[in-house]
Design an enzyme around this catalytic site. Structure first.
Site, PDB file in Angstrom:
ATOM      1  N   GLU A 141       0.859  -1.211  -0.070  1.00 17.11           N
ATOM      2  CA  GLU A 141       0.009  -0.077   0.121  1.00 17.11           C
ATOM      3  C   GLU A 141       1.060   1.269   0.096  1.00 17.11           C
ATOM      4  O   GLU A 141       1.407   1.483   0.889  1.00 17.11           O
ATOM      5  CB  GLU A 141      -0.739   0.087   1.265  1.00 17.11           C
ATOM      6  CG  GLU A 141      -1.743  -1.255   1.400  1.00 17.11           C
ATOM      7  CD  GLU A 141      -2.962  -1.221   0.411  1.00 17.11           C
ATOM      8  OE1 GLU A 141      -3.032   0.123  -0.227  1.00 17.11           O
ATOM      9  OE2 GLU A 141      -3.507  -2.148   0.038  1.00 17.11           O
ATOM     10  N   CYS A 185      -2.042   9.332   2.565  1.00 18.95           N
ATOM     11  CA  CYS A 185      -2.054   8.708   1.081  1.00 18.95           C
ATOM     12  C   CYS A 185      -3.115   8.927   0.089  1.00 18.95           C
ATOM     13  O   CYS A 185      -2.792   9.071  -1.187  1.00 18.95           O
ATOM     14  CB  CYS A 185      -1.391   7.389   0.986  1.00 18.95           C
ATOM     15  SG  CYS A 185      -2.612   6.120   2.014  1.00 18.95           S
TER      16      CYS A 185
END
Ligand code: ADP
Length: 511
Positions: free
Chosen positions: A232, A266
């Site tokens: 990720e 993010c």
């Protein structure tokens, strides 16, 4: 070694903890394997019972947990509570509801050509999962992979970020208090060397959340031993504001999407593209709204501090380069005015930006909203897709069909219409990135299944002497051609198919 930990916001000492010695790694993997042996044999309902205890333990200690997260990261307490703790308890609750269904053996169809057989998929835990987590959401991004991996029957070793180590210790304590068997969830406290050594220790699976740079290093190391990984990584997430958008909502959405957790998200809004017909109004309103945000450590502050001092340097670099190339700073302070170790960075709004600037290409991971105008939808889509990343995007329009059409044209792991970030908080949705946003996905049923080895099984009762595709092949080529033509050709010819099949059945093994 004893570590002294300071709050990034106040710089005060907030605790100490013992670093894990690299020599303990072997032992940790051995304890994990031992714990795995019994944990993986428990029925799912029993594992869920343990996870429920963790959820209730979190609810019991809500305020203390929020304080540790907030002290460790500098994020404001409402964000520690909602984006970290609430997301985690909701995820555990989702697992409690869904684990049995997600992980149960699934029957699948078997084509007619395999007449007499049955097929199913069985999900089995992989063994020891190594979770390596970052500092921006140190609770959520550690806990969700942990609970999914545990629900699936694995043992877990967590290597939390060295930037927020007290959250790692908090997690360790939570599982001990909830009565988890020894060795099942172990926390390795330390930095990247420890992380690298744990990767070399050959876990059965690695779940990594962090930077693209480190993700590539881990993937390279994992590849040497063919350890499966889930990565990720980063984002440079676009926000597209169409002319018909609810402008007030879009302004408030940009504000939150760009500045929550000081932009250290993010999935945060990193680039804004606004239809030129509403561009000026949007910018004016956004600049005005940004002035009302409160920054600080007070209970009702909106924006806290940065978490990691080195991140401030990256933000400074991006903003300075943009300003040097002609961008205009409409809110916030020029980086030249920042103090040496300033951790509270005022939200910044930039206009006159273009894709030749790092602020529109690289992940800034700070409270910066660069805005560009677009003339056509075509142009907006092209700009949004002009990136190495592909984690998240948002589209703002009153015409939901148009919003969905734009989503279909974006290369992204996540997309939201008239909201930001929020897909990550719906535990029924998978979460993962495209391009350099990451590899693989967790959350949802696929999350739990991803922590499993999928065994594809076919069962034959074993009563027939042989199969048609077995030896000998003598005389079979023509029969198979007939069978294939009659079964998969333009018009199915059942008679031809059955005739060929029967003849194939009649072929006896050579004596
Ligand atoms: P960030 O937290 O800024 O996204 P990283 O991606 O470097 O930064 O770090 C994420 C996690 O990866 C942290 O827990 C860190 O200690 C760990 N880490 C960094 N480098 C390595 C490495 N080479 N091998 C294993 N883990 C690493």
């Amino acid at each position: 070694m004893t570590w002294t930990v300071r709050s990034p916001a106040t710089k005060e000492v907030i605790g100490t903890l013992e670093e894990t010695n690299g020599e303990q790694i072997h032992e940790m993997y051995a304890s994990a394997a031992q714990a795995f042996a019994s944990w993986s044999g428990l029925p799912i309902s029993e594992r869920i019972r343990f996870l429920r205890k963790v959820r209730l333990q979190i609810i019991e200690e809500l305020d203390q947990i929020v304080k540790v997260i907030s002290d460790s990261t500098g994020k404001v307490s409402v964000e520690a509570l909602t984006t970290e703790v609430m997301t985690v308890v909701d995820s555990i609750s989702h697992i409690e509801k869904r684990a049995a269904a997600a992980l149960k053996t699934k029957r699948v169809k078997t084509p007619l050509t395999f007449i007499g057989k049955r097929s199913y998929i069985e999900y089995k835990p992989r063994g020891t999962v190594l979770v390596i987590s970052p500092w921006n959401f140190p609770f959520q991004l550690s806990m969700i992979p942990i609970v999914e991996a545990l629900a699936a029957g694995n043992a877990v070793i967590l290597k939390p970020s060295e930037v927020t180590p007290l959250v790692g210790r908090l997690i360790e304590k939570l599982f001990t208090q909830a009565g988890f068997p020894a060795g099942l969830l172990q926390v390795a406290h330390g930095g990247k060397e420890l992380g690298a050594a744990l990767v070399k220790g050959k876990p059965d699976f690695i779940h990594f959340t962090g930077s693209v740079r480190t993700g590539k290093i881990i993937q390279t190391e994992a590849a040497k031993q063919l350890i499966p990984t889930l990565l990720e990584l980063g984002g440079k997430d676009p926000m597209i504001v169409c002319a018909d958008a609810n402008l007030e909502r879009a302004v408030q959405g940009a504000l939150w999407g760009g500045f929550t957790n000081s932009g250290q998200v993010c999935m945060s809004v990193e680039r804004v593209y606004v239809d030129q017909s509403v561009y000026q109004e949007f910018v004016d309103r956004l600049v005005e709204a940004a002035q009302h945000l409160r920054q600080g450590t007070a209970a009702d502050s909106d924006i806290g501090s940065m978490t990691f001092p080195q991140q401030t340097a990256i933000i400074k670099e991006h903003v300075t380069e943009a300003l040097d190339k002609g961008a205009t700073l409409l809110a916030g302070d020029h980086p030249d005015k920042w103090e040496e170790d300033q951790m509270f960075i005022k939200p910044m709004i930039l206009t006159n930006v273009n894709h030749g600037m790092a602020v529109m290409q690289e992940e800034t991971f700070g409270p910066v909203l660069p805005i560009m105008a677009f003339e056509t939808e075509e142009e907006a889509v092209a700009l949004a897709n002009d990136t190495r990343f592909g984690l998240n995007a948002s589209i703002w329009t009153a015409d939901l069909e148009r919003g969905k059409q734009i989503v279909s044209r974006l290369i992204t792991g996540n997309a939201v219409i008239n909201d930001v970030i929020i897909t990550v908080a719906n535990p029924y949705l998978p979460y993962g990135g495209a391009k350099e946003g990451g590899i693989g996905a967790y959350h949802g049923d696929v999350g739990m299944q991803g922590f499993c080895v999928q065994t594809a099984v076919m069962v034959d009762k074993g009563r027939r002497k042989k199969e048609v595709n077995w030896f000998p092949y003598e005389g079979k080529y023509e029969l198979f051609v007939r069978l294939i033509r009659s079964f998969w050709g333009e018009n199915r010819n059942w008679r031809g198919f059955l005739a060929a099949y029967r003849q194939l059945l009649k072929k006896e093994p050579r004596k």
